[in-house]
Design an enzyme around this catalytic site. Structure first.
Site, PDB file in Angstrom:
ATOM      1  N   ASP A 144      -1.987  12.076  -3.132  1.00 52.25           N
ATOM      2  CA  ASP A 144      -2.015  13.532  -3.337  1.00 52.25           C
ATOM      3  C   ASP A 144      -2.212  13.823  -4.829  1.00 52.25           C
ATOM      4  O   ASP A 144      -1.488  13.282  -5.668  1.00 52.25           O
ATOM      5  CB  ASP A 144      -0.711  14.158  -2.834  1.00 52.25           C
ATOM      6  CG  ASP A 144      -0.533  13.927  -1.332  1.00 52.25           C
ATOM      7  OD1 ASP A 144      -1.549  13.727  -0.642  1.00 52.25           O
ATOM      8  OD2 ASP A 144       0.619  13.929  -0.853  1.00 52.25           O
ATOM      9  N   TYR A 170      -9.451   8.821   4.794  1.00 54.39           N
ATOM     10  CA  TYR A 170      -9.913   9.917   3.938  1.00 54.39           C
ATOM     11  C   TYR A 170     -11.269   9.588   3.317  1.00 54.39           C
ATOM     12  O   TYR A 170     -12.160  10.429   3.255  1.00 54.39           O
ATOM     13  CB  TYR A 170      -8.892  10.202   2.822  1.00 54.39           C
ATOM     14  CG  TYR A 170      -7.857  11.229   3.203  1.00 54.39           C
ATOM     15  CD1 TYR A 170      -6.916  10.950   4.185  1.00 54.39           C
ATOM     16  CD2 TYR A 170      -7.823  12.471   2.590  1.00 54.39           C
ATOM     17  CE1 TYR A 170      -5.962  11.885   4.535  1.00 54.39           C
ATOM     18  CE2 TYR A 170      -6.873  13.412   2.939  1.00 54.39           C
ATOM     19  CZ  TYR A 170      -5.944  13.113   3.914  1.00 54.39           C
ATOM     20  OH  TYR A 170      -5.011  14.049   4.265  1.00 54.39           O
ATOM     21  N   GLU A 171     -11.381   8.365   2.872  1.00 51.89           N
ATOM     22  CA  GLU A 171     -12.616   7.945   2.182  1.00 51.89           C
ATOM     23  C   GLU A 171     -13.834   8.103   3.090  1.00 51.89           C
ATOM     24  O   GLU A 171     -14.894   8.553   2.649  1.00 51.89           O
ATOM     25  CB  GLU A 171     -12.444   6.476   1.773  1.00 51.89           C
ATOM     26  CG  GLU A 171     -13.543   5.939   0.885  1.00 51.89           C
ATOM     27  CD  GLU A 171     -13.172   4.558   0.344  1.00 51.89           C
ATOM     28  OE1 GLU A 171     -12.127   4.000   0.757  1.00 51.89           O
ATOM     29  OE2 GLU A 171     -13.934   4.047  -0.475  1.00 51.89           O
ATOM     30  N   GLU A 180       0.863  -1.194   0.000  1.00 51.80           N
ATOM     31  CA  GLU A 180       0.000   0.000   0.000  1.00 51.80           C
ATOM     32  C   GLU A 180       0.895   1.238   0.000  1.00 51.80           C
ATOM     33  O   GLU A 180       1.812   1.348   0.817  1.00 51.80           O
ATOM     34  CB  GLU A 180      -0.900  -0.004   1.246  1.00 51.80           C
ATOM     35  CG  GLU A 180      -1.890   1.145   1.239  1.00 51.80           C
ATOM     36  CD  GLU A 180      -2.717   1.217   2.528  1.00 51.80           C
ATOM     37  OE1 GLU A 180      -2.587   0.323   3.399  1.00 51.80           O
ATOM     38  OE2 GLU A 180      -3.468   2.196   2.659  1.00 51.80           O
TER      39      GLU A 180
HETATM   40  C1  LIG Z   1      -4.285  12.160   1.109  1.00 51.80           C
HETATM   41  S1  LIG Z   1      -3.398  11.130   2.167  1.00 51.80           S
HETATM   42  C2  LIG Z   1      -4.309   9.575   2.079  1.00 51.80           C
HETATM   43  C3  LIG Z   1      -3.959   8.621   3.200  1.00 51.80           C
HETATM   44  C4  LIG Z   1      -4.682   7.264   3.140  1.00 51.80           C
HETATM   45  N1  LIG Z   1      -4.314   6.506   1.975  1.00 51.80           N
HETATM   46  C5  LIG Z   1      -6.176   7.466   3.176  1.00 51.80           C
HETATM   47  O1  LIG Z   1      -6.820   7.289   2.141  1.00 51.80           O
HETATM   48  O2  LIG Z   1      -6.691   7.775   4.255  1.00 51.80           O
HETATM   49  C6  LIG Z   1      -1.962  10.768   1.180  1.00 51.80           C
HETATM   50  C7  LIG Z   1      -0.873  10.096   1.989  1.00 51.80           C
HETATM   51  O3  LIG Z   1       0.164   9.685   1.113  1.00 51.80           O
HETATM   52  C8  LIG Z   1       1.420  10.031   1.668  1.00 51.80           C
HETATM   53  N2  LIG Z   1       2.323  10.225   0.532  1.00 51.80           N
HETATM   54  C9  LIG Z   1       2.220  11.191  -0.406  1.00 51.80           C
HETATM   55  N3  LIG Z   1       3.191  11.064  -1.325  1.00 51.80           N
HETATM   56  C10 LIG Z   1       3.922   9.965  -0.959  1.00 51.80           C
HETATM   57  C11 LIG Z   1       5.054   9.311  -1.505  1.00 51.80           C
HETATM   58  N4  LIG Z   1       5.626   9.761  -2.625  1.00 51.80           N
HETATM   59  N5  LIG Z   1       5.535   8.214  -0.883  1.00 51.80           N
HETATM   60  C12 LIG Z   1       4.953   7.775   0.256  1.00 51.80           C
HETATM   61  N6  LIG Z   1       3.870   8.364   0.828  1.00 51.80           N
HETATM   62  C13 LIG Z   1       3.351   9.432   0.222  1.00 51.80           C
HETATM   63  C14 LIG Z   1       1.144  11.297   2.468  1.00 51.80           C
HETATM   64  O4  LIG Z   1       2.099  11.511   3.488  1.00 51.80           O
HETATM   65  C15 LIG Z   1      -0.256  11.016   3.019  1.00 51.80           C
HETATM   66  O5  LIG Z   1      -0.210  10.358   4.266  1.00 51.80           O
END
Ligand SMILES: C[S@@+](CC[C@H](N)C(=O)[O-])C[C@H]1O[C@@H](n2cnc3c(N)ncnc32)[C@H](O)[C@@H]1O
Length: 214
Positions: free
Chosen positions: A115, A189-190, A41
């Site tokens: 993101d 988030y969902e 994941e």
């Molecule tokens: C918008 S949050 C979504 C978190 C989770 N997947 C959810 O749906 O609740 C995006 C997450 O991805 C992580 N993230 C963003 N870019 C990343 C990267 N290049 N490698 C690892 N983690 C990353 C961020 O730190 C953040 O915790």
């Protein structure tokens, strides 16, 4: 995200779940942890999805990558509290995946609410950009799967195009996943988007590549 109180201590308390040198496990994740399959994941955040999915699939090893220790510590604590044996975390950027996983090692990759990086200038940072897809294709087995969910329609469209362009076969596309009530395991988030009545977009794509020579 703000710094969590006592972050270092909390990470230390859950050090048994944290893989600090993931390259050492490259090519032997499954044998090392005695599971049948490896699922990865990317950007697990606080880990609601990780925990629930791992609970439902005790024979699968889940390796969750997260760049933010402040988010990941919550995921670590959730897994620890439930005593799950089939989850490990890597506090790192998805950019370095092929250093941690060998070719054909994983059977599934989850990308949930990554993101969106809306500016074209930052398109390379989207986790469905070609530079990431080349790595996914390499570490996934032939017919391995990418499961992708987002609330962001532009990112969804971009990702579908990129995956097709990258040689993946789109096997399932859903435009409003929870239209008729909750479906599947939700992420942190969902759940928030669902509570606001916003549509969730989902696709599943297959890694079309030849298998190893007999
Ligand atoms: C918008 S949050 C979504 C978190 C989770 N997947 C959810 O749906 O609740 C995006 C997450 O991805 C992580 N993230 C963003 N870019 C990343 C990267 N290049 N490698 C690892 N983690 C990353 C961020 O730190 C953040 O915790």
């Amino acid at each position: 995200m703000r710094n969590k109180p006592n972050l270092a201590v909390r990470l230390q308390e859950n050090a048994h779940l944290l893989i600090t040198e993931p390259a050492l496990y490259r090519g032997r994740w499954i044998s090392e942890f005695g599971c049948n399959e490896l699922h990865i994941e990317l950007g697990c955040g606080k880990g609601r999805f990780t925990v629930e999915t791992a609970m439902k699939n005790p024979d699968i090893l889940f390796v969750a990558l997260e760049k933010s220790a402040n988010a990941m510590v919550i995921a670590l604590e959730r897994v620890s509290a439930l005593g799950l044996k089939n989850v490990r975390f890597i506090n790192a950027f998805a950019e370095y995946l092929i250093e941690y996983f060998a070719p054909d090692e994983a059977s599934r990759i989850y990308i949930n609410f990554c993101d969106p990086w809306p500016s074209n200038r930052h398109a390379k940072r989207r986790l469905t950009n070609q530079r990431f897809l080349r790595q996914y294709s390499q570490i996934l087995v032939p017919n391995g799967e990418i499961h992708f969910k987002t609330d962001n329609h532009s990112l969804f469209e971009f990702s579908l195009c990129e995956l097709e362009r990258g040689g993946f076969m789109i096997a399932e596309v859903v435009s409003d996943l929870h239209e008729r009530g909750p479906v599947g395991v939700m992420t942190d988030y969902e759940l928030k988007f669902f509570d606001k009545g916003l549509p969730i977009f989902k696709f599943m794509a297959i890694n079309v590549k030849p298998g190893p020579m007999p």
